[in-house]
Scaffold this motif. Structure first.
Motif, PDB file in Angstrom:
ATOM      1  N   ALA A   1     -77.186 -27.970  48.141  1.00  0.00           N
ATOM      2  CA  ALA A   1     -78.415 -28.695  48.471  1.00  0.00           C
ATOM      3  C   ALA A   1     -78.105 -29.876  49.395  1.00  0.00           C
ATOM      4  O   ALA A   1     -78.892 -30.212  50.270  1.00  0.00           O
ATOM      5  CB  ALA A   1     -79.114 -29.174  47.210  1.00  0.00           C
ATOM      6  N   LYS A   2     -76.950 -30.482  49.193  1.00  0.00           N
ATOM      7  CA  LYS A   2     -76.545 -31.616  50.017  1.00  0.00           C
ATOM      8  C   LYS A   2     -75.941 -31.165  51.344  1.00  0.00           C
ATOM      9  O   LYS A   2     -76.084 -31.839  52.360  1.00  0.00           O
ATOM     10  CB  LYS A   2     -75.517 -32.480  49.271  1.00  0.00           C
ATOM     11  CG  LYS A   2     -76.079 -33.186  48.067  1.00  0.00           C
ATOM     12  CD  LYS A   2     -74.989 -33.960  47.351  1.00  0.00           C
ATOM     13  CE  LYS A   2     -75.532 -34.662  46.112  1.00  0.00           C
ATOM     14  NZ  LYS A   2     -74.470 -35.437  45.424  1.00  0.00           N
ATOM     15  N   HIS A   3     -75.232 -30.058  51.312  1.00  0.00           N
ATOM     16  CA  HIS A   3     -74.528 -29.529  52.483  1.00  0.00           C
ATOM     17  C   HIS A   3     -74.787 -28.023  52.537  1.00  0.00           C
ATOM     18  O   HIS A   3     -74.026 -27.254  51.962  1.00  0.00           O
ATOM     19  CB  HIS A   3     -73.019 -29.763  52.372  1.00  0.00           C
ATOM     20  CG  HIS A   3     -72.648 -31.202  52.276  1.00  0.00           C
ATOM     21  ND1 HIS A   3     -72.501 -31.998  53.387  1.00  0.00           N
ATOM     22  CD2 HIS A   3     -72.423 -32.012  51.217  1.00  0.00           C
ATOM     23  CE1 HIS A   3     -72.185 -33.217  53.002  1.00  0.00           C
ATOM     24  NE2 HIS A   3     -72.135 -33.256  51.687  1.00  0.00           N
ATOM     25  N   PRO A   4     -75.875 -27.612  53.195  1.00  0.00           N
ATOM     26  CA  PRO A   4     -76.189 -26.185  53.230  1.00  0.00           C
ATOM     27  C   PRO A   4     -74.980 -25.350  53.658  1.00  0.00           C
ATOM     28  O   PRO A   4     -74.374 -25.616  54.690  1.00  0.00           O
ATOM     29  CB  PRO A   4     -77.321 -26.094  54.249  1.00  0.00           C
ATOM     30  CG  PRO A   4     -77.949 -27.447  54.217  1.00  0.00           C
ATOM     31  CD  PRO A   4     -76.826 -28.409  53.951  1.00  0.00           C
ATOM     32  N   ALA A   5     -74.631 -24.417  52.818  1.00  0.00           N
ATOM     33  CA  ALA A   5     -73.483 -23.552  53.069  1.00  0.00           C
ATOM     34  C   ALA A   5     -73.855 -22.142  52.636  1.00  0.00           C
ATOM     35  O   ALA A   5     -74.075 -21.903  51.447  1.00  0.00           O
ATOM     36  CB  ALA A   5     -72.270 -24.046  52.296  1.00  0.00           C
ATOM     37  N   PRO A   6     -73.919 -21.226  53.585  1.00  0.00           N
ATOM     38  CA  PRO A   6     -74.353 -19.877  53.233  1.00  0.00           C
ATOM     39  C   PRO A   6     -73.364 -19.084  52.383  1.00  0.00           C
ATOM     40  O   PRO A   6     -73.754 -18.171  51.685  1.00  0.00           O
ATOM     41  CB  PRO A   6     -74.561 -19.211  54.594  1.00  0.00           C
ATOM     42  CG  PRO A   6     -73.742 -20.006  55.551  1.00  0.00           C
ATOM     43  CD  PRO A   6     -73.668 -21.400  55.002  1.00  0.00           C
ATOM     44  N   THR A   7     -72.091 -19.455  52.447  1.00  0.00           N
ATOM     45  CA  THR A   7     -71.092 -18.699  51.684  1.00  0.00           C
ATOM     46  C   THR A   7     -70.124 -19.644  50.986  1.00  0.00           C
ATOM     47  O   THR A   7     -70.037 -20.841  51.311  1.00  0.00           O
ATOM     48  CB  THR A   7     -70.259 -17.768  52.604  1.00  0.00           C
ATOM     49  OG1 THR A   7     -69.468 -18.596  53.475  1.00  0.00           O
ATOM     50  CG2 THR A   7     -71.135 -16.835  53.417  1.00  0.00           C
ATOM     51  N   LEU A   8     -69.381 -19.110  50.066  1.00  0.00           N
ATOM     52  CA  LEU A   8     -68.346 -19.869  49.372  1.00  0.00           C
ATOM     53  C   LEU A   8     -67.278 -20.335  50.364  1.00  0.00           C
ATOM     54  O   LEU A   8     -66.759 -21.442  50.244  1.00  0.00           O
ATOM     55  CB  LEU A   8     -67.725 -19.019  48.260  1.00  0.00           C
ATOM     56  CG  LEU A   8     -66.770 -19.710  47.316  1.00  0.00           C
ATOM     57  CD1 LEU A   8     -67.438 -20.903  46.641  1.00  0.00           C
ATOM     58  CD2 LEU A   8     -66.270 -18.739  46.268  1.00  0.00           C
ATOM     59  N   ALA A   9     -66.986 -19.519  51.358  1.00  0.00           N
ATOM     60  CA  ALA A   9     -65.999 -19.901  52.375  1.00  0.00           C
ATOM     61  C   ALA A   9     -66.420 -21.181  53.099  1.00  0.00           C
ATOM     62  O   ALA A   9     -65.583 -22.038  53.398  1.00  0.00           O
ATOM     63  CB  ALA A   9     -65.794 -18.772  53.374  1.00  0.00           C
ATOM     64  N   HIS A  10     -67.713 -21.324  53.358  1.00  0.00           N
ATOM     65  CA  HIS A  10     -68.208 -22.541  53.994  1.00  0.00           C
ATOM     66  C   HIS A  10     -67.993 -23.761  53.087  1.00  0.00           C
ATOM     67  O   HIS A  10     -67.662 -24.842  53.560  1.00  0.00           O
ATOM     68  CB  HIS A  10     -69.687 -22.404  54.353  1.00  0.00           C
ATOM     69  CG  HIS A  10     -69.933 -21.548  55.545  1.00  0.00           C
ATOM     70  ND1 HIS A  10     -70.104 -20.195  55.450  1.00  0.00           N
ATOM     71  CD2 HIS A  10     -70.038 -21.862  56.853  1.00  0.00           C
ATOM     72  CE1 HIS A  10     -70.306 -19.700  56.654  1.00  0.00           C
ATOM     73  NE2 HIS A  10     -70.267 -20.697  57.528  1.00  0.00           N
ATOM     74  N   LEU A  11     -68.187 -23.568  51.799  1.00  0.00           N
ATOM     75  CA  LEU A  11     -67.949 -24.670  50.856  1.00  0.00           C
ATOM     76  C   LEU A  11     -66.473 -25.060  50.836  1.00  0.00           C
ATOM     77  O   LEU A  11     -66.136 -26.239  50.770  1.00  0.00           O
ATOM     78  CB  LEU A  11     -68.404 -24.292  49.445  1.00  0.00           C
ATOM     79  CG  LEU A  11     -69.899 -24.202  49.211  1.00  0.00           C
ATOM     80  CD1 LEU A  11     -70.178 -23.781  47.776  1.00  0.00           C
ATOM     81  CD2 LEU A  11     -70.584 -25.516  49.513  1.00  0.00           C
ATOM     82  N   VAL A  12     -65.600 -24.082  50.914  1.00  0.00           N
ATOM     83  CA  VAL A  12     -64.160 -24.352  50.932  1.00  0.00           C
ATOM     84  C   VAL A  12     -63.805 -25.130  52.193  1.00  0.00           C
ATOM     85  O   VAL A  12     -63.044 -26.097  52.139  1.00  0.00           O
ATOM     86  CB  VAL A  12     -63.352 -23.044  50.819  1.00  0.00           C
ATOM     87  CG1 VAL A  12     -61.876 -23.282  51.094  1.00  0.00           C
ATOM     88  CG2 VAL A  12     -63.543 -22.426  49.437  1.00  0.00           C
ATOM     89  N   ARG A  13     -64.383 -24.731  53.333  1.00  0.00           N
ATOM     90  CA  ARG A  13     -64.135 -25.475  54.574  1.00  0.00           C
ATOM     91  C   ARG A  13     -64.625 -26.912  54.451  1.00  0.00           C
ATOM     92  O   ARG A  13     -63.995 -27.840  54.947  1.00  0.00           O
ATOM     93  CB  ARG A  13     -64.798 -24.791  55.765  1.00  0.00           C
ATOM     94  CG  ARG A  13     -64.033 -23.559  56.204  1.00  0.00           C
ATOM     95  CD  ARG A  13     -64.411 -23.105  57.561  1.00  0.00           C
ATOM     96  NE  ARG A  13     -65.865 -23.100  57.743  1.00  0.00           N
ATOM     97  CZ  ARG A  13     -66.484 -22.429  58.686  1.00  0.00           C
ATOM     98  NH1 ARG A  13     -65.801 -21.690  59.528  1.00  0.00           N
ATOM     99  NH2 ARG A  13     -67.798 -22.473  58.791  1.00  0.00           N
ATOM    100  N   LEU A  14     -65.751 -27.124  53.791  1.00  0.00           N
ATOM    101  CA  LEU A  14     -66.264 -28.468  53.539  1.00  0.00           C
ATOM    102  C   LEU A  14     -65.240 -29.277  52.770  1.00  0.00           C
ATOM    103  O   LEU A  14     -64.947 -30.425  53.105  1.00  0.00           O
ATOM    104  CB  LEU A  14     -67.590 -28.401  52.766  1.00  0.00           C
ATOM    105  CG  LEU A  14     -68.139 -29.719  52.245  1.00  0.00           C
ATOM    106  CD1 LEU A  14     -68.556 -30.635  53.379  1.00  0.00           C
ATOM    107  CD2 LEU A  14     -69.330 -29.460  51.321  1.00  0.00           C
TER     108      LEU A  14
END
Length: 73
Positions: free
Chosen positions: A53-66
């Motif tokens: 919700a704070k950092h829109p990320a379509p995939t888990l990989a995007h969250l890992v990059r964050l």
């Protein structure tokens, strides 16, 4: 009058959100993360929803990059 407002920064993650994301980025499953932190799998999912919700990320990989980007900064 010109508008010289500073660019808005994305919302910061709470310490617990950073902790959950860190474990996920290390490759732990939701279950492993939950056990390590002493919380339920549902709570892990809730934290990840809040992060998205704070950092829109379509995939888990995007969250890992964050997570990696936050650790390098």
């Amino acid at each position: 009058m010109s508008d010289h407002s500073a660019p808005t920064m994305p919302p910061l993650l709470s310490p617990r959100e950073r902790e959950v994301l860190s474990h996920i980025a290390e490759g732990l499953t939701y279950d492993q993360t939950a056990r390590r932190l002493g919380i339920s799998v549902h709570t892990v999912s809730t934290y990840l929803r809040r992060i998205r919700a704070k950092h829109p990320a379509p995939t888990l990989a995007h969250l890992v990059r964050l997570q990696l980007a936050q650790n390098s900064g």
